[in-house]
Design an enzyme around this catalytic site. Sequence first.
Site, PDB file in Angstrom:
ATOM      1  N   ASP A  45       0.843  -1.200   0.000  1.00 18.60           N
ATOM      2  CA  ASP A  45       0.000   0.000   0.000  1.00 18.60           C
ATOM      3  C   ASP A  45       0.881   1.253   0.000  1.00 18.60           C
ATOM      4  O   ASP A  45       1.669   1.460   0.921  1.00 18.60           O
ATOM      5  CB  ASP A  45      -0.878   0.014   1.262  1.00 18.60           C
ATOM      6  N   TYR A  70       2.864   9.872  -0.072  1.00 22.47           N
ATOM      7  CA  TYR A  70       3.885   9.260   0.795  1.00 22.47           C
ATOM      8  C   TYR A  70       5.308   9.526   0.298  1.00 22.47           C
ATOM      9  O   TYR A  70       6.278   9.245   1.007  1.00 22.47           O
ATOM     10  CB  TYR A  70       3.687   7.733   0.920  1.00 22.47           C
ATOM     11  N   LYS A 116      -2.813   5.858  -4.099  1.00 24.25           N
ATOM     12  CA  LYS A 116      -3.938   6.754  -3.817  1.00 24.25           C
ATOM     13  C   LYS A 116      -3.654   8.143  -4.345  1.00 24.25           C
ATOM     14  O   LYS A 116      -2.529   8.638  -4.237  1.00 24.25           O
ATOM     15  CB  LYS A 116      -4.177   6.866  -2.292  1.00 24.25           C
ATOM     16  N   HIS A 164      -7.745   9.304  -1.995  1.00 21.62           N
ATOM     17  CA  HIS A 164      -7.132   9.212  -0.656  1.00 21.62           C
ATOM     18  C   HIS A 164      -8.036   9.810   0.431  1.00 21.62           C
ATOM     19  O   HIS A 164      -8.226   9.208   1.483  1.00 21.62           O
ATOM     20  CB  HIS A 164      -5.773   9.928  -0.676  1.00 21.62           C
TER      21      HIS A 164
HETATM   22  N1  NAP Z   1      -5.752   6.038   3.680  1.00 18.61           N
HETATM   23  C1  NAP Z   1      -5.257   6.777   4.644  1.00 18.61           C
HETATM   24  O1  NAP Z   1      -5.656   7.933   4.854  1.00 18.61           O
HETATM   25  C2  NAP Z   1      -4.203   6.200   5.532  1.00 18.61           C
HETATM   26  C3  NAP Z   1      -3.890   6.825   6.749  1.00 18.61           C
HETATM   27  C4  NAP Z   1      -2.924   6.225   7.564  1.00 18.61           C
HETATM   28  C5  NAP Z   1      -2.293   5.056   7.153  1.00 18.61           C
HETATM   29  N2  NAP Z   1      -2.584   4.480   5.947  1.00 18.61           N
HETATM   30  C6  NAP Z   1      -1.905   3.239   5.468  1.00 18.61           C
HETATM   31  O2  NAP Z   1      -2.026   2.250   6.491  1.00 18.61           O
HETATM   32  C7  NAP Z   1      -0.725   1.793   6.847  1.00 18.61           C
HETATM   33  C8  NAP Z   1      -0.698   1.345   8.292  1.00 18.61           C
HETATM   34  O3  NAP Z   1      -1.015   2.395   9.176  1.00 18.61           O
HETATM   35  P1  NAP Z   1       0.107   3.139  10.047  1.00 18.61           P
HETATM   36  O4  NAP Z   1       1.421   2.965   9.390  1.00 18.61           O
HETATM   37  O5  NAP Z   1      -0.371   4.523  10.229  1.00 18.61           O
HETATM   38  O6  NAP Z   1       0.031   2.430  11.470  1.00 18.61           O
HETATM   39  P2  NAP Z   1       0.114   0.915  12.021  1.00 18.61           P
HETATM   40  O7  NAP Z   1       0.426  -0.034  10.930  1.00 18.61           O
HETATM   41  O8  NAP Z   1      -1.094   0.701  12.855  1.00 18.61           O
HETATM   42  O9  NAP Z   1       1.330   1.019  13.029  1.00 18.61           O
HETATM   43  C9  NAP Z   1       2.637   1.187  12.611  1.00 18.61           C
HETATM   44  C10 NAP Z   1       3.483   1.308  13.869  1.00 18.61           C
HETATM   45  O10 NAP Z   1       3.409   0.081  14.610  1.00 18.61           O
HETATM   46  C11 NAP Z   1       4.707  -0.431  14.839  1.00 18.61           C
HETATM   47  N3  NAP Z   1       4.624  -1.898  14.657  1.00 18.61           N
HETATM   48  C12 NAP Z   1       4.448  -2.582  13.508  1.00 18.61           C
HETATM   49  N4  NAP Z   1       4.390  -3.899  13.739  1.00 18.61           N
HETATM   50  C13 NAP Z   1       4.539  -4.060  15.066  1.00 18.61           C
HETATM   51  C14 NAP Z   1       4.590  -5.205  15.916  1.00 18.61           C
HETATM   52  N5  NAP Z   1       4.428  -6.427  15.433  1.00 18.61           N
HETATM   53  N6  NAP Z   1       4.761  -4.993  17.260  1.00 18.61           N
HETATM   54  C15 NAP Z   1       4.900  -3.740  17.761  1.00 18.61           C
HETATM   55  N7  NAP Z   1       4.875  -2.621  17.005  1.00 18.61           N
HETATM   56  C16 NAP Z   1       4.695  -2.785  15.667  1.00 18.61           C
HETATM   57  C17 NAP Z   1       5.600   0.221  13.823  1.00 18.61           C
HETATM   58  O11 NAP Z   1       6.881   0.445  14.354  1.00 18.61           O
HETATM   59  P3  NAP Z   1       8.236  -0.118  13.616  1.00 18.61           P
HETATM   60  O12 NAP Z   1       8.256   0.467  12.242  1.00 18.61           O
HETATM   61  O13 NAP Z   1       9.299   0.405  14.537  1.00 18.61           O
HETATM   62  O14 NAP Z   1       8.107  -1.595  13.644  1.00 18.61           O
HETATM   63  C18 NAP Z   1       4.927   1.572  13.591  1.00 18.61           C
HETATM   64  O15 NAP Z   1       5.383   2.513  14.542  1.00 18.61           O
HETATM   65  C19 NAP Z   1       0.166   3.005   6.536  1.00 18.61           C
HETATM   66  O16 NAP Z   1       1.532   2.684   6.525  1.00 18.61           O
HETATM   67  C20 NAP Z   1      -0.410   3.424   5.217  1.00 18.61           C
HETATM   68  O17 NAP Z   1       0.037   2.577   4.175  1.00 18.61           O
HETATM   69  C21 NAP Z   1      -3.549   5.036   5.149  1.00 18.61           C
END
Ligand code: NAP
Length: 285
Positions: A55, A60, A85, A118
Site C-alpha cells: 500500500d 507518501y 492513492k 485518498h
Molecule cells: N488512507 C489513509 O488515509 C491512511 C492513513 C494512515 C495510514 N494508511 C496506510 O495504512 C498503513 C498502516 O497504518 P500506520 O502505518 O499509520 O500504522 P500501524 O500499521 O497501525 O502502526 C505502525 C506502527 O506500529 C509499529 N509496529 C508494527 N508492527 C509491530 C509489531 N508487530 N509490534 C509492535 N509494534 C509494531 C511500527 O513500528 P516499527 O516500524 O518500529 O516496527 C509503527 O510505529 C500506513 O503505513 C499506510 O500505508 C492510510
Amino acid sequence: MGSLSEQEMANIAAPVVEANGARVPAIGLGTWDLRGRTCARAVEQALRLGYRHIDTAEIYDNEREVGEGLRASGLRRSDVFITTKIWSSHLAPRELERATKESLVRLRLSEVDLLLIHWPNPQIPLAETIPALCRMKSAGFARHIGVSNFNVALIEDAARLSGEPLVTNQIEWHPFLDQSKLGEACRRHGLSVTAYCPLARGRAAGAPALATIGLHYRKTAAQVSLRFLLQEGAIVIPRTAKVERLSENLDVFDFELNDAEMDEIRTLAGPRSRIVTMGGASQWD
Ligand SMILES: NC(=O)c1ccc[n+]([C@@H]2O[C@H](COP(=O)([O-])OP(=O)(O)OC[C@H]3O[C@@H](n4cnc5c(N)ncnc54)[C@H](OP(=O)(O)O)[C@@H]3O)[C@@H](O)[C@H]2O)c1
C-alpha cells in the site's frame, strides 16, 4: 514468539478478500512514512517473506522506492497487488488523470491493481471525481478502483455515481475504534474494508487485554489485533520496516479467535480513539 522462518512464510498462500470482482490479498504492507532505501528494502523483504500486497500513495513520497522494492524481489508483476492513492487536492478530472499517470511513472508500472481517492475533498464535486476515477480503470491505468476515508453518506453517493464497481473503502480501524456502521454500509454496496492503522500505530502492541488473549495461542498483542480485524472481514495493511515484525505481522493465519474473545476485543473500542484526521475532514464525518 509466533514468528516463522523466511521459507515457511514464503510458502503461505496469502488469503484473499473478494469484493466486487477483485481478489485483494488480505494482508498488505503499509508504507506511510517509509522513505528511501528503508522503504525499498522493507518492500523487497516483505515480498520475499510472502506479502503479496503493498500500500502506497502519491503523498507518501515513496512510490519510486516501492517500485524498486517490487523489482528487487524478483516476483512476477502479476503476483503482487499494488495500491496507490490520489491526493485530495488532485480530484478534479484533469488533475486526477495527471496524478495517476505521474504515480505510474514513479512506480514504473503500466497499471496499479487498485487506485483510491485518498481523502474526499468537499471543494470538488464527487459527481466529477468518481466518473474520472472510473475512466482511469477503463483506460487501463488501474485494474480496480476504490475510495479511502469515506463516511456512510459518501459511500452511498460514490456507489450511486460509479459506473464501475468500487472494491474497497480504506479507513482507520483497530480494536480501539468501532467501525461497524461504516463496515455495514460498505458491505451493502459490495465494498471490502481495508483497515489502516490496524495496530493503532503501536498502541495495540502494548494493550494488556490483547496480550492476555494472545497467550493462549502463543501470539503477540499485535498479532491478536490483526487477527481480530481479519476475522471481522477486513484487509489489513500494518506498517513496519523491521524484518522480525514483518514476519510477526504475517504470521496470523494459523489461529482463530473464538466468539467470546472477539466480543471482549470489541469492548476496547471507545470515544476519541481516532488517530488520523485531516484538516476539513471533520465536516465529512
Ligand atoms: N488512507 C489513509 O488515509 C491512511 C492513513 C494512515 C495510514 N494508511 C496506510 O495504512 C498503513 C498502516 O497504518 P500506520 O502505518 O499509520 O500504522 P500501524 O500499521 O497501525 O502502526 C505502525 C506502527 O506500529 C509499529 N509496529 C508494527 N508492527 C509491530 C509489531 N508487530 N509490534 C509492535 N509494534 C509494531 C511500527 O513500528 P516499527 O516500524 O518500529 O516496527 C509503527 O510505529 C500506513 O503505513 C499506510 O500505508 C492510510
